[in-house]
Design a protein around this motif. Structure first.
Motif, PDB file in Angstrom:
ATOM      1  N   ASN A 213      42.448  56.125  40.909  1.00  0.00           N
ATOM      2  CA  ASN A 213      41.056  56.271  40.483  1.00  0.00           C
ATOM      3  C   ASN A 213      40.375  54.912  40.317  1.00  0.00           C
ATOM      4  O   ASN A 213      39.216  54.738  40.699  1.00  0.00           O
ATOM      5  CB  ASN A 213      41.001  57.036  39.160  1.00  0.00           C
ATOM      6  CG  ASN A 213      41.386  58.491  39.308  1.00  0.00           C
ATOM      7  OD1 ASN A 213      41.212  59.079  40.377  1.00  0.00           O
ATOM      8  ND2 ASN A 213      41.928  59.079  38.263  1.00  0.00           N
ATOM      9  N   SER A 215      41.012  52.144  41.870  1.00  0.00           N
ATOM     10  CA  SER A 215      40.807  51.473  43.160  1.00  0.00           C
ATOM     11  C   SER A 215      39.939  52.287  44.101  1.00  0.00           C
ATOM     12  O   SER A 215      39.805  51.945  45.283  1.00  0.00           O
ATOM     13  CB  SER A 215      42.165  51.187  43.817  1.00  0.00           C
ATOM     14  OG  SER A 215      42.836  52.396  44.131  1.00  0.00           O
ATOM     15  N   GLY A 216      39.361  53.367  43.608  1.00  0.00           N
ATOM     16  CA  GLY A 216      38.513  54.207  44.450  1.00  0.00           C
ATOM     17  C   GLY A 216      39.280  54.912  45.549  1.00  0.00           C
ATOM     18  O   GLY A 216      38.717  55.218  46.610  1.00  0.00           O
ATOM     19  N   THR A 280      43.811  44.759  38.622  1.00  0.00           N
ATOM     20  CA  THR A 280      43.630  46.211  38.604  1.00  0.00           C
ATOM     21  C   THR A 280      44.922  46.894  38.178  1.00  0.00           C
ATOM     22  O   THR A 280      44.909  47.858  37.401  1.00  0.00           O
ATOM     23  CB  THR A 280      43.193  46.719  39.986  1.00  0.00           C
ATOM     24  OG1 THR A 280      41.973  46.080  40.361  1.00  0.00           O
ATOM     25  CG2 THR A 280      42.957  48.221  39.961  1.00  0.00           C
ATOM     26  N   ASP A 313      35.130  43.206  36.433  1.00  0.00           N
ATOM     27  CA  ASP A 313      33.857  43.466  37.093  1.00  0.00           C
ATOM     28  C   ASP A 313      33.233  44.732  36.509  1.00  0.00           C
ATOM     29  O   ASP A 313      33.848  45.450  35.712  1.00  0.00           O
ATOM     30  CB  ASP A 313      34.031  43.576  38.619  1.00  0.00           C
ATOM     31  CG  ASP A 313      34.966  44.712  39.021  1.00  0.00           C
ATOM     32  OD1 ASP A 313      35.054  45.727  38.293  1.00  0.00           O
ATOM     33  OD2 ASP A 313      35.632  44.590  40.065  1.00  0.00           O
ATOM     34  N   ARG A 314      31.988  45.022  36.897  1.00  0.00           N
ATOM     35  CA  ARG A 314      31.230  46.117  36.300  1.00  0.00           C
ATOM     36  C   ARG A 314      31.929  47.473  36.478  1.00  0.00           C
ATOM     37  O   ARG A 314      31.964  48.295  35.551  1.00  0.00           O
ATOM     38  CB  ARG A 314      29.822  46.160  36.924  1.00  0.00           C
ATOM     39  CG  ARG A 314      28.880  47.203  36.315  1.00  0.00           C
ATOM     40  CD  ARG A 314      28.608  46.970  34.846  1.00  0.00           C
ATOM     41  NE  ARG A 314      28.237  45.590  34.548  1.00  0.00           N
ATOM     42  CZ  ARG A 314      27.030  45.089  34.750  1.00  0.00           C
ATOM     43  NH1 ARG A 314      26.069  45.836  35.261  1.00  0.00           N
ATOM     44  NH2 ARG A 314      26.757  43.837  34.425  1.00  0.00           N
ATOM     45  N   TYR A 315      32.498  47.712  37.652  1.00  0.00           N
ATOM     46  CA  TYR A 315      33.158  48.997  37.895  1.00  0.00           C
ATOM     47  C   TYR A 315      34.356  49.193  36.968  1.00  0.00           C
ATOM     48  O   TYR A 315      34.534  50.264  36.373  1.00  0.00           O
ATOM     49  CB  TYR A 315      33.600  49.098  39.354  1.00  0.00           C
ATOM     50  CG  TYR A 315      34.370  50.359  39.669  1.00  0.00           C
ATOM     51  CD1 TYR A 315      33.715  51.574  39.841  1.00  0.00           C
ATOM     52  CD2 TYR A 315      35.766  50.346  39.768  1.00  0.00           C
ATOM     53  CE1 TYR A 315      34.418  52.748  40.107  1.00  0.00           C
ATOM     54  CE2 TYR A 315      36.473  51.501  40.025  1.00  0.00           C
ATOM     55  CZ  TYR A 315      35.792  52.697  40.196  1.00  0.00           C
ATOM     56  OH  TYR A 315      36.500  53.849  40.453  1.00  0.00           O
ATOM     57  N   ARG A 316      35.178  48.154  36.834  1.00  0.00           N
ATOM     58  CA  ARG A 316      36.367  48.258  35.986  1.00  0.00           C
ATOM     59  C   ARG A 316      35.997  48.295  34.506  1.00  0.00           C
ATOM     60  O   ARG A 316      36.680  48.937  33.708  1.00  0.00           O
ATOM     61  CB  ARG A 316      37.341  47.118  36.309  1.00  0.00           C
ATOM     62  CG  ARG A 316      38.033  47.320  37.656  1.00  0.00           C
ATOM     63  CD  ARG A 316      38.759  46.078  38.134  1.00  0.00           C
ATOM     64  NE  ARG A 316      39.417  46.310  39.411  1.00  0.00           N
ATOM     65  CZ  ARG A 316      38.784  46.328  40.584  1.00  0.00           C
ATOM     66  NH1 ARG A 316      37.477  46.108  40.641  1.00  0.00           N
ATOM     67  NH2 ARG A 316      39.452  46.561  41.703  1.00  0.00           N
ATOM     68  N   GLN A 317      34.929  47.596  34.135  1.00  0.00           N
ATOM     69  CA  GLN A 317      34.423  47.716  32.772  1.00  0.00           C
ATOM     70  C   GLN A 317      34.084  49.171  32.453  1.00  0.00           C
ATOM     71  O   GLN A 317      34.495  49.718  31.424  1.00  0.00           O
ATOM     72  CB  GLN A 317      33.159  46.867  32.589  1.00  0.00           C
ATOM     73  CG  GLN A 317      33.372  45.375  32.502  1.00  0.00           C
ATOM     74  CD  GLN A 317      32.053  44.642  32.347  1.00  0.00           C
ATOM     75  OE1 GLN A 317      30.979  45.242  32.277  1.00  0.00           O
ATOM     76  NE2 GLN A 317      32.112  43.317  32.281  1.00  0.00           N
ATOM     77  N   LYS A 318      33.323  49.777  33.353  1.00  0.00           N
ATOM     78  CA  LYS A 318      32.873  51.154  33.143  1.00  0.00           C
ATOM     79  C   LYS A 318      34.064  52.115  33.062  1.00  0.00           C
ATOM     80  O   LYS A 318      34.116  52.991  32.195  1.00  0.00           O
ATOM     81  CB  LYS A 318      31.938  51.570  34.282  1.00  0.00           C
ATOM     82  CG  LYS A 318      31.249  52.921  34.094  1.00  0.00           C
ATOM     83  CD  LYS A 318      30.220  53.139  35.197  1.00  0.00           C
ATOM     84  CE  LYS A 318      29.417  54.427  34.949  1.00  0.00           C
ATOM     85  NZ  LYS A 318      30.244  55.628  35.003  1.00  0.00           N
ATOM     86  N   TYR A 319      35.051  51.913  33.944  1.00  0.00           N
ATOM     87  CA  TYR A 319      36.213  52.805  33.957  1.00  0.00           C
ATOM     88  C   TYR A 319      36.998  52.677  32.652  1.00  0.00           C
ATOM     89  O   TYR A 319      37.424  53.680  32.060  1.00  0.00           O
ATOM     90  CB  TYR A 319      37.123  52.478  35.140  1.00  0.00           C
ATOM     91  CG  TYR A 319      38.235  53.487  35.343  1.00  0.00           C
ATOM     92  CD1 TYR A 319      38.046  54.599  36.165  1.00  0.00           C
ATOM     93  CD2 TYR A 319      39.465  53.346  34.714  1.00  0.00           C
ATOM     94  CE1 TYR A 319      39.052  55.536  36.342  1.00  0.00           C
ATOM     95  CE2 TYR A 319      40.475  54.275  34.887  1.00  0.00           C
ATOM     96  CZ  TYR A 319      40.266  55.364  35.704  1.00  0.00           C
ATOM     97  OH  TYR A 319      41.259  56.283  35.866  1.00  0.00           O
ATOM     98  N   ASN A 342      26.452  49.692  30.053  1.00  0.00           N
ATOM     99  CA  ASN A 342      27.345  50.811  30.369  1.00  0.00           C
ATOM    100  C   ASN A 342      27.081  52.030  29.495  1.00  0.00           C
ATOM    101  O   ASN A 342      27.836  53.011  29.556  1.00  0.00           O
ATOM    102  CB  ASN A 342      28.805  50.365  30.203  1.00  0.00           C
ATOM    103  CG  ASN A 342      29.297  49.505  31.358  1.00  0.00           C
ATOM    104  OD1 ASN A 342      29.462  49.977  32.483  1.00  0.00           O
ATOM    105  ND2 ASN A 342      29.535  48.219  31.086  1.00  0.00           N
TER     106      ASN A 342
END
Length: 358
Positions: A213, A215-216, A280, A313-319, A342
């Protein structure tokens, strides 16, 4: 489990401090070097008996003082516990639970579970095996007192054996003593190997989906336990390697040389992974740790995040933020912008400046 409050006296840069926490998200913000991390360290120390930094007791006592105190109030279900920790510059720490002194620090371990996540942990994959063994030991010691006991005994025996190897030429009974120490190392070490393997199997079952999830869906992460020696071969390895150990003056076989292997799409990212892949995987490891505690204890851990968001980064922060909303969390940062962007709920906000907290 939740931490309700903590009171510090002469701990690090705090002459005196009393804080009450929310059961949700507690955010500590302020400039660097103001004492934010020290608050998280005090909570972790009082809950596990160890500093996440590996600091000695004397190093955590305020300069010019000989003693420091931490008093922490926690609640498990509806049952309250008060933990008192007395740090001494020249003696072992004293610990009491609900006013009753405990003889050994190990009696405190397991009362609660605390997970510490710092920027240094993002390098756990690319750093040496010692960092990954530390991760195994810190988590297993909180979850299993049998592991804690055997790890303590193994480390003492290992130190005795290494000391004897260095003085081998000056001891008439060296071989007889090594025979005894070898048996003790196998006795304690075999338990470590077995419990580490069991833990790694749990980890393997959780981390794959979390990493996918994160790593998309582009990466598949596999974790495996690399034991330096099996329980069945341990004694033979020690016996057959004794001559070499005497020459090298240290013990060359045992769980003190274990490791965790991380493969992304079949590639060992400890050696060949990019920094992004390694970070990650480290984040996946910490999120898996939370799930293991939940499954193993049927309780929620307390999560301590020390300026981690600035490294993601923003994506990993959000996750990360989306996956910690239902447990008590204490977070340090220099500003609140990342949380606002976020849309992350903050239940209690603390401003830290020059050893003071508002």
């Amino acid at each position: 489990m939740i931490v309700e409050s903590v009171k510090l006296d002469h701990f690090r840069n705090y002459e005196g401090l009393a804080l009450e926490f929310d059961s949700g998200t507690n955010l500590f913000y302020g400039d660097n070097a103001q004492g934010k991390t020290n608050i998280l360290e005090s909570v972790y120390l009082c809950g596990t008996t160890r500093s996440h930094r590996g600091s000695r007791d004397r190093d955590m006592i305020q300069f010019s003082q000989d003693e420091a105190h931490i008093r922490m109030q926690i609640k498990k279900g509806e049952v309250p516990y008060r933990i008192d920790m007395h740090l001494k510059k020249y003696k072992s720490k004293g610990i009491a639970i609900n006013g009753s002194p405990v003889r050994k620090a190990a009696e405190l371990v397991g009362l609660g579970n605390f997970i510490f996540f710092s920027p240094e942990d993002l390098n756990i994959i690319k750093n040496g095996p010692a960092e990954r063994r530390k991760f195994l030991d810190m988590e297993l010691c909180q979850l299993d007192k049998v592991y804690l006991y055997n790890l303590s005994c193994y480390n003492k025996t290992l130190n005795q054996r290494n000391h004897l190897l260095k003085d081998y030429a000056f001891s008439r009974d060296a071989d007889a003593l090594l025979d005894v120490l070898d048996l003790q190392m196998v006795q304690y070490g075999s338990v470590l190997i077995r419990l580490r393997r069991k833990f790694a199997e749990k980890l393997k079952g959780l981390i794959c989906s979390i990493h996918e999830n994160l790593s998309g869906g582009r990466e598949s992460l596999q974790v495996s336990y690399e034991s330096d020696v099996s329980e069945e071969e341990f004694l033979d390895r020690l016996t057959q390697g004794r001559e070499r150990d005497v020459k090298m003056k240290f013990s060359g076989a045992g769980p003190h040389r274990d490791d965790l292997c991380f493969l992304v799409n079949g590639v060992d990212i400890r050696k060949f992974g990019s920094q992004g892949q390694q970070r990650t995987a480290a984040l996946s490891l910490k999120l898996s740790e939370i799930e293991i505690v939940k499954q193993s204890t049927s309780d929620m851990p307390v999560l301590l995040l020390d300026d981690v968001l600035s490294e993601l980064d923003r994506y990993r922060q959000k996750y990360l933020l989306e996956n910690i909303h239902n447990i008590q969390t204490m977070i340090t940062c220099t500003g609140v912008d990342d949380f606002v962007q976020n849309n992350f709920q903050i239940n209690k906000l603390f401003h830290v400046a020059a050893g003071g907290v508002e």
